[in-house]
Design a protein around this motif. Structure first.
Motif, PDB file in Angstrom:
ATOM      1  N   ALA A   7       1.105   6.248   9.460  1.00  0.00           N
ATOM      2  CA  ALA A   7       1.874   5.322   8.947  1.00  0.00           C
ATOM      3  C   ALA A   7       1.147   3.891   9.050  1.00  0.00           C
ATOM      4  CB  ALA A   7       3.342   5.014   9.222  1.00  0.00           C
ATOM      5  N   THR A  24      -4.240  -1.002   5.705  1.00  0.00           N
ATOM      6  CA  THR A  24      -5.027  -1.305   4.156  1.00  0.00           C
ATOM      7  C   THR A  24      -4.169  -2.129   3.177  1.00  0.00           C
ATOM      8  OG1 THR A  24      -4.271   0.619   3.239  1.00  0.00           O
ATOM      9  CG2 THR A  24      -6.070   0.956   4.064  1.00  0.00           C
ATOM     10  N   CYS A  25      -3.008  -2.705   3.802  1.00  0.00           N
ATOM     11  CA  CYS A  25      -2.141  -3.175   2.896  1.00  0.00           C
ATOM     12  C   CYS A  25      -2.051  -4.904   2.902  1.00  0.00           C
ATOM     13  CB  CYS A  25      -0.717  -2.904   3.404  1.00  0.00           C
ATOM     14  SG  CYS A  25       0.748  -3.563   2.423  1.00  0.00           S
ATOM     15  N   ARG A  81      -2.011   3.450   9.695  1.00  0.00           N
ATOM     16  CA  ARG A  81      -3.245   3.621   8.753  1.00  0.00           C
ATOM     17  C   ARG A  81      -3.030   3.184   7.764  1.00  0.00           C
ATOM     18  NH1 ARG A  81      -4.207   8.163  11.992  1.00  0.00           N
ATOM     19  NH2 ARG A  81      -3.588   9.490  10.446  1.00  0.00           N
ATOM     20  N   VAL A  82      -1.902   3.537   6.754  1.00  0.00           N
ATOM     21  CA  VAL A  82      -1.706   2.903   5.598  1.00  0.00           C
ATOM     22  C   VAL A  82      -1.237   1.419   5.638  1.00  0.00           C
ATOM     23  CG1 VAL A  82       0.362   3.029   3.725  1.00  0.00           C
ATOM     24  CG2 VAL A  82      -0.569   5.100   4.889  1.00  0.00           C
ATOM     25  N   CYS A  83      -0.654   1.014   6.555  1.00  0.00           N
ATOM     26  CA  CYS A  83      -0.503  -0.514   6.750  1.00  0.00           C
ATOM     27  C   CYS A  83      -1.772  -1.141   7.104  1.00  0.00           C
ATOM     28  CB  CYS A  83       0.592  -0.527   7.904  1.00  0.00           C
ATOM     29  SG  CYS A  83       2.208   0.053   7.581  1.00  0.00           S
ATOM     30  N   ALA A 128       1.041  -1.070  -0.037  1.00  0.00           N
ATOM     31  CA  ALA A 128       0.045  -0.185   0.114  1.00  0.00           C
ATOM     32  C   ALA A 128       0.864   1.409  -0.161  1.00  0.00           C
ATOM     33  CB  ALA A 128      -0.790  -0.059   1.119  1.00  0.00           C
ATOM     34  N   CYS A 129       2.163   1.142   0.556  1.00  0.00           N
ATOM     35  CA  CYS A 129       2.902   2.476   0.565  1.00  0.00           C
ATOM     36  C   CYS A 129       3.701   2.410  -0.698  1.00  0.00           C
ATOM     37  CB  CYS A 129       3.703   2.266   1.804  1.00  0.00           C
ATOM     38  SG  CYS A 129       4.992   0.619   1.724  1.00  0.00           S
ATOM     39  N   MET A 143       5.079   5.943  -2.064  1.00  0.00           N
ATOM     40  CA  MET A 143       5.049   6.928  -0.873  1.00  0.00           C
ATOM     41  C   MET A 143       6.479   7.115  -0.561  1.00  0.00           C
ATOM     42  SD  MET A 143       1.945   5.846   1.475  1.00  0.00           S
ATOM     43  CE  MET A 143       2.182   7.311   2.564  1.00  0.00           C
TER      44      MET A 143
END
Length: 88
Positions: free
Chosen positions: A34, A40-41, A36-38, A11-12, A15
């Motif tokens: 960070a 969704t990964c 929050r990004v993870c 997901a990153c 970035m």
């Protein structure tokens, strides 16, 4: 899944990596962003396993804070030592 392949699926991907390495007065907010990004990964587990495997001590990896990484690495290392002793 090869090392490079899972990274491309992250997901990153694309970035700024600095978003995952907190510093200064806003460190907690950076870690939370960070994570929050993870959350969704699709390759979160591979990321965490990689970080633990290479001994990464800094940043957010697989949705885990630096403290969580250290704790998981200790458990991983402890299991590895136990397995080695049992095999001997």
């Amino acid at each position: 899944m090869s090392d490079q392949h899972w990274r491309q699926q992250a997901a990153c991907a694309g970035m700024d990596p600095r978003a995952f390495f907190s510093i200064g007065h806003h460190a907690r907010a950076q870690v939370n962003a960070a994570r929050r990004v993870c959350a969704t990964c699709p390759v979160r587990q591979q990321c965490a396993d990689f970080a633990i495997g290479v001994g990464e001590a800094n940043g957010v990896w697989g949705g885990m804070s630096q403290k969580q990484l250290r704790e998981r690495r200790r458990r991983f290392t402890s299991r590895a030592k136990t397995s080695t002793r049992a095999a001997a």
